[in-house]
Design an enzyme around this catalytic site. Structure first.
Site: not given
Ligand code: DGL
Length: 282
Positions: A24-25, A56, A87-89, A167, A201-203
């Site tokens: 993940d990012s 990301y 990570c979705n992005t 975060e 989004c994983t967050h």
């Molecule tokens: N992990 C990213 C996602 O799931 C979110 C955090 C980021 O922007 O890097 O899209």
């Protein structure tokens, strides 16, 4: 097949147990790792958080694709038997390039499993997706849901500030609530309101309680962690001989192990000791 799901190549039998690579990012993908650990208790995982380059979600697709290829290469060098793009992005921007780079590697992204989770629960076929700017711009969920149900209506909302709130450990409380109200606007106060909110989004699972408190009762809130774990389990459990049997996770981060451990514990749902986080360059 929807572009962000799992590839069809089965895991090959091997004498040496090998871990599953997850990246993940940053620490958000630990929500997916938690589901993977639960679904696959006898597997080992290597989790890489590219914390030095987070977020990301606000970067161009070309940059995210490059970062994802570098993360994957670092995990492949550790002999992983499958890759989970938690990570979705990165799933939205890089799955085709990753599959081209590693044609024999099973690769699972989070978009298709998330889309399946939303389509499975919606009753009125109206879905709101909350995601990063990059995921929204790529149309990733809109496309994935359209492939599953061409008549579903999807509204995607970029909520990049949620990443910083999660975060910071501020997923709940008055600031999170005000930001969430600002992003959602009147989406759920219309006659044609959606009945499903997909955390793309994983967050965002860290804001689940805040979101649940402000959307009308009866709105389902879903994320891709469980369905991604199920997709990985379907691939991995087809080859029990390759299970590691130790069931443990190791952690890599491209920036400070201390911060990864401190913030990451919130996402994983259990403490992480900084001493066990290895700082790596990718
Ligand atoms: N992990 C990213 C996602 O799931 C979110 C955090 C980021 O922007 O890097 O899209």
């Amino acid at each position: 097949m929807v572009g962000s799901g799992c590839s069809a190549t089965p895991v090959s039998r091997s004498a040496e147990p090998r871990p599953i690579g997850v990246f993940d990012s940053g620490v958000g993908g630990l929500t997916v790792l938690a589901a993977l650990e639960q679904a696959l208790p006898t597997e080992s995982f290597v989790y890489l958080g590219d914390t030095a380059r987070l977020p990301y979600g606000t970067k161009s697709a070309a940059s995210v694709e490059r970062y994802a290829l570098q993360c994957a290469a670092a995990l492949v060098a550790r002999h992983v038997k499958a890759l989970v793009v938690a990570c979705n992005t990165a799933s939205a921007a890089a799955l085709p390039a990753l599959r081209q780079a590693y044609p024999d590697m099973p690769i699972v992204g989070v978009i298709s499993p998330g889309a399946k989770a939303a389509v499975a629960v919606t009753r009125n076929r109206r879905i709101v997706v909350l995601a990063t700017e990059g995921t929204v711009r790529a149309g990733a969920y809109q496309n994935a849901i359209a492939q599953l149900d061409a008549h579903a209506s999807v509204m995607a909302v970029g909520c990049s500030v949620f990443v910083a709130l999660a975060e910071e450990g501020w997923g709940e409380g008055d600031i999170a609530e005000r930001v969430a109200r600002r992003y959602l606007g009147d989406l759920f106060n219309r006659d044609d309101a959606p009945d499903t909110l997909l955390l793309g989004c994983t967050h965002f699972p860290l804001l689940r309680r805040t979101l649940a408190a402000i959307v009308p009762a009866g709105v389902s809130i879903v994320d891709s962690a469980q369905t991604t774990a199920a997709a990985v389990a379907a691939l991995i459990q087809s080859d029990p001989a390759s299970a590691d049997q130790r069931g443990r996770s190791t952690f890599l981060a491209t920036d400070s192990p201390e911060r990864f451990a401190r913030v990451g514990g919130l996402f994983l749902g259990r403490p992480i000791q900084a001493a066990v986080v290895e700082r790596v360059d990718v």
